[in-house]
Write a protein that holds these residues in place. Structure first.
Motif, PDB file in Angstrom:
ATOM      1  N   PHE A 121      48.972 112.049  64.812  1.00  0.00           N
ATOM      2  CA  PHE A 121      47.533 111.867  64.617  1.00  0.00           C
ATOM      3  C   PHE A 121      47.340 110.564  63.864  1.00  0.00           C
ATOM      4  O   PHE A 121      47.922 110.370  62.791  1.00  0.00           O
ATOM      5  CB  PHE A 121      46.958 113.037  63.825  1.00  0.00           C
ATOM      6  N   LEU A 134      41.109 108.215  68.854  1.00  0.00           N
ATOM      7  CA  LEU A 134      41.225 109.641  69.164  1.00  0.00           C
ATOM      8  C   LEU A 134      40.831 109.944  70.597  1.00  0.00           C
ATOM      9  O   LEU A 134      41.266 110.949  71.176  1.00  0.00           O
ATOM     10  CB  LEU A 134      40.364 110.465  68.199  1.00  0.00           C
ATOM     11  N   TYR A 139      46.313 110.548  72.332  1.00  0.00           N
ATOM     12  CA  TYR A 139      45.984 111.593  71.365  1.00  0.00           C
ATOM     13  C   TYR A 139      45.107 112.684  71.985  1.00  0.00           C
ATOM     14  O   TYR A 139      45.359 113.875  71.793  1.00  0.00           O
ATOM     15  CB  TYR A 139      45.278 110.974  70.160  1.00  0.00           C
ATOM     16  N   ALA A 141      42.305 113.746  71.092  1.00  0.00           N
ATOM     17  CA  ALA A 141      41.955 114.627  69.986  1.00  0.00           C
ATOM     18  C   ALA A 141      40.471 114.599  69.631  1.00  0.00           C
ATOM     19  O   ALA A 141      40.063 115.251  68.667  1.00  0.00           O
ATOM     20  CB  ALA A 141      42.771 114.245  68.751  1.00  0.00           C
ATOM     21  N   LYS A 217      40.231 116.807  66.384  1.00  0.00           N
ATOM     22  CA  LYS A 217      41.030 118.035  66.362  1.00  0.00           C
ATOM     23  C   LYS A 217      42.457 117.705  65.980  1.00  0.00           C
ATOM     24  O   LYS A 217      43.145 116.950  66.670  1.00  0.00           O
ATOM     25  CB  LYS A 217      40.990 118.700  67.749  1.00  0.00           C
ATOM     26  N   PRO A 219      46.444 118.045  65.629  1.00  0.00           N
ATOM     27  CA  PRO A 219      47.438 118.607  66.553  1.00  0.00           C
ATOM     28  C   PRO A 219      48.051 119.875  65.972  1.00  0.00           C
ATOM     29  O   PRO A 219      47.953 120.143  64.774  1.00  0.00           O
ATOM     30  CB  PRO A 219      48.480 117.493  66.673  1.00  0.00           C
TER      31      PRO A 219
END
Length: 223
Positions: A121, A134, A139, A141, A217, A219
């Protein structure tokens, strides 16, 4: 002839002294420059890794140095659950404020992620660039605010200006809790943020708050 030789000798000696003096001045200038560069290098080495320097907000003047806020973070017992650990580290810094006027919400969250040993991250000091990272496939994420229900430990990104049609992310916090009472008009999100009224503190928003742009978010923990 003797007089002429004396003059030539004196002239030669004078020119030799001048050359030596010029070389000496040149060497001193270089030495001073090297000392200045070395001092800058030492300062940069000791300060570049400092996510932020904080001070106790109750006093307004007492500076808390790197070793002190590191000690506060190191008192946190890490569980290996990254979401829990990030929150615990953030809460260890409650009540502290930055010692400069720069925007430091992203550096505060990055500090928490770093000390929680979150892997896979990215960390950033610029909120808008953080969101762009991100979003990348590497990622994957990032979650849009209107398509996701946040969980404790998620990052929450804001456009605090919210004065233009084009959303620009300029602030970030960490989700502490999502509160949905039966009788409540809307779901509330409790966060912990740096650079909120110049300190680290809890803040509560409606989940539908237009300033909330999206979430990051974390991981899953590695085995």
């Amino acid at each position: 002839m003797g007089s002429q030789k004396d003059v030539l000798s004196d002239t030669t000696e004078y020119l030799s002294c001048q050359r030596k003096r010029a070389r000496w001045h040149k060497m001193m200038k270089r030495l001073i420059m090297l000392i200045v560069l070395a001092a800058v290098g030492v300062f940069t080495f000791f300060h570049a890794k400092e996510w932020y320097t904080v001070r106790k907000s109750v006093s307004g003047v007492e500076i808390e140095f790197k070793t002190e806020w590191e000690n506060a973070a190191e008192q946190v017992n890490l569980t290996g659950d990254w979401s829990e650990d990030v929150l615990a580290l953030a809460q260890s810094q409650l009540g502290y404020s930055e010692s400069n006027d720069a925007d430091w919400s992203a550096t505060f969250v990055s500090f928490c992620l770093s000390y929680a040993n979150v892997e896979g991250f990215p960390v950033e000091t610029d909120c808008n660039q953080w969101v762009q990272k991100l979003r990348e496939n590497e990622y994957g994420a990032y979650r849009e605010a209107d398509e996701y229900t946040p969980e404790p430990g998620d990052l929450v990104f804001f456009d605090m200006d919210d004065s233009t049609e084009q959303k620009i992310v300029d602030h970030v916090g960490i989700v502490v809790d999502v509160m949905s009472d039966t009788g409540a008009a809307s779901v509330k999100i409790k966060t912990i943020e740096g650079n909120s009224n110049d300190c680290v503190q809890y803040v509560i928003y409606d989940q539908t708050d237009a300033r909330i742009i999206g979430y990051g978010k974390l991981p899953e923990e590695t085995e």
